[in-house]
Design a protein around this motif. Structure first.
Motif, PDB file in Angstrom:
ATOM      1  N   ALA A  53      29.276  51.812   5.136  1.00 48.50           N
ATOM      2  CA  ALA A  53      29.876  53.073   4.680  1.00 48.50           C
ATOM      3  C   ALA A  53      29.911  54.100   5.808  1.00 48.50           C
ATOM      4  O   ALA A  53      30.927  54.786   6.006  1.00 48.50           O
ATOM      5  N   HIS A  54      28.833  54.200   6.573  1.00 54.64           N
ATOM      6  CA  HIS A  54      28.802  55.142   7.698  1.00 54.64           C
ATOM      7  C   HIS A  54      29.816  54.750   8.765  1.00 54.64           C
ATOM      8  O   HIS A  54      30.524  55.609   9.300  1.00 54.64           O
ATOM      9  N   ALA A  55      29.892  53.450   9.085  1.00 57.79           N
ATOM     10  CA  ALA A  55      30.828  52.989  10.114  1.00 57.79           C
ATOM     11  C   ALA A  55      32.272  53.287   9.731  1.00 57.79           C
ATOM     12  O   ALA A  55      33.079  53.687  10.569  1.00 57.79           O
ATOM     13  N   LYS A  56      32.594  53.131   8.452  1.00 56.47           N
ATOM     14  CA  LYS A  56      33.953  53.381   7.968  1.00 56.47           C
ATOM     15  C   LYS A  56      34.166  54.836   7.572  1.00 56.47           C
ATOM     16  O   LYS A  56      35.288  55.220   7.241  1.00 56.47           O
ATOM     17  N   ARG A  57      33.074  55.608   7.554  1.00 57.76           N
ATOM     18  CA  ARG A  57      33.091  56.988   7.055  1.00 57.76           C
ATOM     19  C   ARG A  57      33.655  57.013   5.624  1.00 57.76           C
ATOM     20  O   ARG A  57      34.424  57.870   5.242  1.00 57.76           O
ATOM     21  N   ASP A  58      33.200  56.032   4.858  1.00 56.61           N
ATOM     22  CA  ASP A  58      33.610  55.858   3.468  1.00 56.61           C
ATOM     23  C   ASP A  58      32.531  56.476   2.586  1.00 56.61           C
ATOM     24  O   ASP A  58      31.563  55.826   2.192  1.00 56.61           O
ATOM     25  N   ALA A  88      26.318  63.931  -8.501  1.00 52.72           N
ATOM     26  CA  ALA A  88      27.574  63.201  -8.353  1.00 52.72           C
ATOM     27  C   ALA A  88      28.721  64.175  -8.084  1.00 52.72           C
ATOM     28  O   ALA A  88      29.653  63.860  -7.356  1.00 52.72           O
ATOM     29  N   GLU A  89      28.636  65.382  -8.640  1.00 53.25           N
ATOM     30  CA  GLU A  89      29.710  66.367  -8.486  1.00 53.25           C
ATOM     31  C   GLU A  89      29.743  67.003  -7.092  1.00 53.25           C
ATOM     32  O   GLU A  89      30.802  67.307  -6.567  1.00 53.25           O
ATOM     33  N   ASN A  90      28.589  67.235  -6.466  1.00 55.65           N
ATOM     34  CA  ASN A  90      28.603  67.961  -5.200  1.00 55.65           C
ATOM     35  C   ASN A  90      28.303  67.087  -3.983  1.00 55.65           C
ATOM     36  O   ASN A  90      28.373  67.563  -2.864  1.00 55.65           O
ATOM     37  N   SER A  91      27.994  65.830  -4.195  1.00 53.92           N
ATOM     38  CA  SER A  91      27.599  64.968  -3.089  1.00 53.92           C
ATOM     39  C   SER A  91      28.686  64.867  -2.022  1.00 53.92           C
ATOM     40  O   SER A  91      28.400  64.908  -0.827  1.00 53.92           O
ATOM     41  N   GLN A  92      29.922  64.723  -2.434  1.00 55.36           N
ATOM     42  CA  GLN A  92      31.020  64.604  -1.470  1.00 55.36           C
ATOM     43  C   GLN A  92      31.129  65.857  -0.612  1.00 55.36           C
ATOM     44  O   GLN A  92      31.317  65.772   0.594  1.00 55.36           O
ATOM     45  N   ALA A  93      30.997  67.032  -1.215  1.00 55.44           N
ATOM     46  CA  ALA A  93      31.076  68.286  -0.461  1.00 55.44           C
ATOM     47  C   ALA A  93      29.933  68.393   0.540  1.00 55.44           C
ATOM     48  O   ALA A  93      30.138  68.834   1.678  1.00 55.44           O
ATOM     49  N   ILE A  94      28.739  67.985   0.140  1.00 57.03           N
ATOM     50  CA  ILE A  94      27.586  68.034   1.047  1.00 57.03           C
ATOM     51  C   ILE A  94      27.811  67.091   2.223  1.00 57.03           C
ATOM     52  O   ILE A  94      27.624  67.462   3.381  1.00 57.03           O
ATOM     53  N   THR A  95      28.240  65.863   1.948  1.00 60.02           N
ATOM     54  CA  THR A  95      28.467  64.885   3.006  1.00 60.02           C
ATOM     55  C   THR A  95      29.588  65.332   3.933  1.00 60.02           C
ATOM     56  O   THR A  95      29.464  65.241   5.155  1.00 60.02           O
ATOM     57  N   ASP A  96      30.687  65.823   3.370  1.00 57.85           N
ATOM     58  CA  ASP A  96      31.802  66.297   4.202  1.00 57.85           C
ATOM     59  C   ASP A  96      31.342  67.400   5.149  1.00 57.85           C
ATOM     60  O   ASP A  96      31.683  67.404   6.333  1.00 57.85           O
ATOM     61  N   ALA A  97      30.574  68.355   4.638  1.00 55.61           N
ATOM     62  CA  ALA A  97      30.097  69.462   5.465  1.00 55.61           C
ATOM     63  C   ALA A  97      29.202  68.963   6.586  1.00 55.61           C
ATOM     64  O   ALA A  97      29.333  69.385   7.743  1.00 55.61           O
ATOM     65  N   ALA A  98      28.299  68.049   6.273  1.00 55.83           N
ATOM     66  CA  ALA A  98      27.390  67.516   7.291  1.00 55.83           C
ATOM     67  C   ALA A  98      28.143  66.717   8.343  1.00 55.83           C
ATOM     68  O   ALA A  98      27.891  66.852   9.544  1.00 55.83           O
ATOM     69  N   MET A  99      29.102  65.905   7.921  1.00 54.02           N
ATOM     70  CA  MET A  99      29.803  65.036   8.858  1.00 54.02           C
ATOM     71  C   MET A  99      30.779  65.790   9.759  1.00 54.02           C
ATOM     72  O   MET A  99      31.181  65.268  10.792  1.00 54.02           O
ATOM     73  N   LYS A 100      31.139  67.026   9.385  1.00 51.87           N
ATOM     74  CA  LYS A 100      31.963  67.842  10.282  1.00 51.87           C
ATOM     75  C   LYS A 100      31.219  68.127  11.579  1.00 51.87           C
ATOM     76  O   LYS A 100      31.827  68.361  12.608  1.00 51.87           O
ATOM     77  N   LEU A 101      29.900  68.103  11.522  1.00 50.34           N
ATOM     78  CA  LEU A 101      29.086  68.371  12.701  1.00 50.34           C
ATOM     79  C   LEU A 101      28.775  67.121  13.509  1.00 50.34           C
ATOM     80  O   LEU A 101      28.333  67.215  14.644  1.00 50.34           O
ATOM     81  N   VAL A 102      28.957  65.948  12.915  1.00 51.29           N
ATOM     82  CA  VAL A 102      28.530  64.712  13.550  1.00 51.29           C
ATOM     83  C   VAL A 102      29.753  63.909  13.963  1.00 51.29           C
ATOM     84  O   VAL A 102      30.552  63.515  13.113  1.00 51.29           O
ATOM     85  N   PRO A 103      29.908  63.660  15.273  1.00 49.64           N
ATOM     86  CA  PRO A 103      31.023  62.804  15.685  1.00 49.64           C
ATOM     87  C   PRO A 103      30.786  61.375  15.207  1.00 49.64           C
ATOM     88  O   PRO A 103      29.670  61.016  14.832  1.00 49.64           O
ATOM     89  N   LYS A 104      31.846  60.579  15.228  1.00 50.55           N
ATOM     90  CA  LYS A 104      31.693  59.177  14.833  1.00 50.55           C
ATOM     91  C   LYS A 104      30.903  58.473  15.935  1.00 50.55           C
ATOM     92  O   LYS A 104      31.370  58.320  17.053  1.00 50.55           O
ATOM     93  N   VAL A 105      29.683  58.090  15.601  1.00 46.13           N
ATOM     94  CA  VAL A 105      28.775  57.464  16.561  1.00 46.13           C
ATOM     95  C   VAL A 105      28.121  56.253  15.912  1.00 46.13           C
ATOM     96  O   VAL A 105      28.132  56.099  14.698  1.00 46.13           O
ATOM     97  N   GLN A 106      27.554  55.435  16.746  1.00 44.43           N
ATOM     98  CA  GLN A 106      26.788  54.280  16.268  1.00 44.43           C
ATOM     99  C   GLN A 106      25.312  54.628  16.356  1.00 44.43           C
ATOM    100  O   GLN A 106      24.820  54.964  17.417  1.00 44.43           O
ATOM    101  N   VAL A 107      24.639  54.543  15.224  1.00 45.46           N
ATOM    102  CA  VAL A 107      23.211  54.833  15.171  1.00 45.46           C
ATOM    103  C   VAL A 107      22.451  53.510  15.173  1.00 45.46           C
ATOM    104  O   VAL A 107      22.801  52.591  14.436  1.00 45.46           O
ATOM    105  N   GLN A 108      21.436  53.429  16.027  1.00 44.48           N
ATOM    106  CA  GLN A 108      20.557  52.269  16.042  1.00 44.48           C
ATOM    107  C   GLN A 108      19.351  52.589  15.165  1.00 44.48           C
ATOM    108  O   GLN A 108      18.696  53.607  15.366  1.00 44.48           O
ATOM    109  N   HIS A 109      19.093  51.739  14.179  1.00 46.57           N
ATOM    110  CA  HIS A 109      18.014  51.975  13.224  1.00 46.57           C
ATOM    111  C   HIS A 109      16.892  50.962  13.437  1.00 46.57           C
ATOM    112  O   HIS A 109      17.151  49.765  13.579  1.00 46.57           O
TER     113      HIS A 109
END
Length: 186
Positions: A53-58, A88-109
């Motif tokens: 999901a993170h890789a696809k930004r889905d 469920a109602e606000n999760s998308q808004a929270i994620t969208d706001a956070a991801m505006k700050l994060v470029p598409k990157v690969q995270v090593q876990h």
């Protein structure tokens, strides 16, 4: 300061009159039951889906791996601990706001699963990401619950997101209640 909530009669009996383990079990208390199976593969499958999901930004796929409502805990640049309740109602808004700050990157876990019971676990992570040639390392923890046979994330703890309410263009509003910030859609 508000007065503590009154315990139900059943709880008062257990607290005021210690019971045998059999009596505790009869009253629904299951603490101390040994873990017979640690479902590492089930949790690994959850994280394969989250990584996809993170890789696809889905973000809809990411939301499907979470047990709503869920809590997010972080700290602010001022050093204050903060938390949000994601629904469920606000999760998308929270994620969208956070991801505006994060470029598409690969995270090593580097993940370590700790089982509390057969249905509750914690994922402790050491993460590394490279952003514009700079390497960032950070830790995170996820409280996981198994519901209807599926593992889901119930709580995310990760430092550095506590000022998110100040984001420009953030599509949700924050209100304060008892030191917890609860995200609400407008």
């Amino acid at each position: 300061m508000s007065s503590p909530a009154k315990a139900s009669p059943e709880i008062r009996v257990l607290v005021e009159n210690p019971q045998t383990v059999a009596d505790m079990r009869a009253n629904g208390v299951t603490i101390g039951i040994p873990i017979r199976h640690e479902d590492h593969e089930g949790i690994a499958a959850l994280y394969r889906l989250r990584d996809e999901a993170h890789a696809k930004r889905d973000w809809a796929l990411l939301d499907s791996t979470e047990d709503m409502p869920m809590m997010m805990v972080s700290d602010s640049s001022q050093g204050d601990g903060v938390s949000w309740i994601g629904t469920a109602e606000n999760s998308q808004a929270i994620t969208d706001a956070a991801m505006k700050l994060v470029p598409k990157v690969q995270v090593q876990h580097e993940r370590r699963f700790v089982f509390i019971t057969e249905h509750l676990a914690v994922n402790l992570e050491n993460n590394t990401v490279e952003v514009s040639g700079e390497t960032l390392s950070f830790r995170a923890a996820h409280l996981l619950v198994k519901r209807n046979g599926q593992w889901r994330v119930k709580c995310v703890v990760e430092g550095g997101w506590g000022d998110m309410a100040l984001l420009t263009g953030c599509s949700f509003q924050l209100g304060e209640t008892s030191g917890t910030k609860q995200a609400r859609t407008p």
